[in-house]
Design a protein around this motif. Sequence first.
Motif, PDB file in Angstrom:
ATOM      1  N   THR A 148      -1.759   7.984  -5.191  1.00 52.23           N
ATOM      2  CA  THR A 148      -1.634   7.420  -3.846  1.00 52.23           C
ATOM      3  C   THR A 148      -0.406   6.530  -3.734  1.00 52.23           C
ATOM      4  OG1 THR A 148      -4.028   7.485  -3.522  1.00 52.23           O
ATOM      5  CG2 THR A 148      -2.775   6.006  -2.096  1.00 52.23           C
ATOM      6  N   ASP A 177       2.668   7.267  -1.235  1.00 52.03           N
ATOM      7  CA  ASP A 177       2.952   6.309  -0.171  1.00 52.03           C
ATOM      8  C   ASP A 177       4.335   5.673  -0.297  1.00 52.03           C
ATOM      9  OD1 ASP A 177       0.472   6.770   0.908  1.00 52.03           O
ATOM     10  OD2 ASP A 177      -0.452   4.941   0.131  1.00 52.03           O
ATOM     11  N   GLU A 178       4.733   5.379  -1.526  1.00 49.84           N
ATOM     12  CA  GLU A 178       5.935   4.564  -1.721  1.00 49.84           C
ATOM     13  C   GLU A 178       7.162   5.343  -2.176  1.00 49.84           C
ATOM     14  OE1 GLU A 178       5.174   1.101  -4.081  1.00 49.84           O
ATOM     15  OE2 GLU A 178       3.237   0.701  -3.116  1.00 49.84           O
TER      16      GLU A 178
END
Length: 302
Positions: free
Chosen positions: A235, A239-240
């Motif tokens: 995740t 996301d990053e």
Amino acid sequence: MKFHGVLFFPVTPFAPDGSLDGERLARHIESGVAAGAGGVFVACGTGEFHALTAEEIERATRIAVEAVDGRVPVLAAAGGPPPVARDQAARIRRAGADGILLLPPYLVSAPQRGLVRYVEEVSGASDLPVIFYQRGTTRLTEATAAEIAALPRVVGLKDGVGDIERMHRIVRAVRAVPGTEDFQFFNGLPTAEMTAPAYRGIGVELYSSAVFAFAPEIALAFHRALTEGDETLVTTLLDEFYGPLVQLRDEVPGYAVALIKAGVTVRGLDVGGVRAPLLDPTPEHMARLTELIAHGLEVVAA
């Protein structure tokens, strides 16, 4: 020919005069294999297949075969008009590759039977195993996919369409054909890590990682986290790192290749720019890419 792990699609370096830079290609491939690539797909989409001559495809394949030296399978791309694709397939065989990634014919829509005929004709140009890549105007029904999977030299199907429901039906149809237990499916969408969790849910665990070309540390960390069920790291990276990379990629057509090539240069191996009709990233986009790579490396290091 079985694949495991992260699949490496190297870029094709060009010298200042625009010619293929064989020495840098060999270095690029060697570093990827040393990092842990599960297979090398040279002169394919990330390698600007669309902009290479038949002679350059053959030369790139030969360089890859010599650099890999039997450690992992080496495949190269063929595609386009049938006579051209057959010539490319024969050249790839002559260069010593282990298989062919067969791209579909372009700018034409064909009936399903015509797609089967295309694969039959091109796969018959050599004795190499073939992975067929459905993308663009080529969208297989499950019946057609099963028929192609049953062809003597076809060992895999790579999906670049992204229709999960259709692909699920294809997987089920092919698996119902006797003798296809070893047939392999690949997620071939750009920045495939973004959809890797969804594809795993329908039995497609292999994917092509363009990110591996410039940041194998990130690509391998993501693959390991996905395989081991480390949802926190998966995740975080989505996301990053991967999510922002996709946002940047989508700002300019062709960045799915141009950004990858620029990333290789950012990491220390100058591989030159892209050929027309693609464009190299702007200075602003290069800065954003550099920051993204640095952050991704920080995430996996932590």
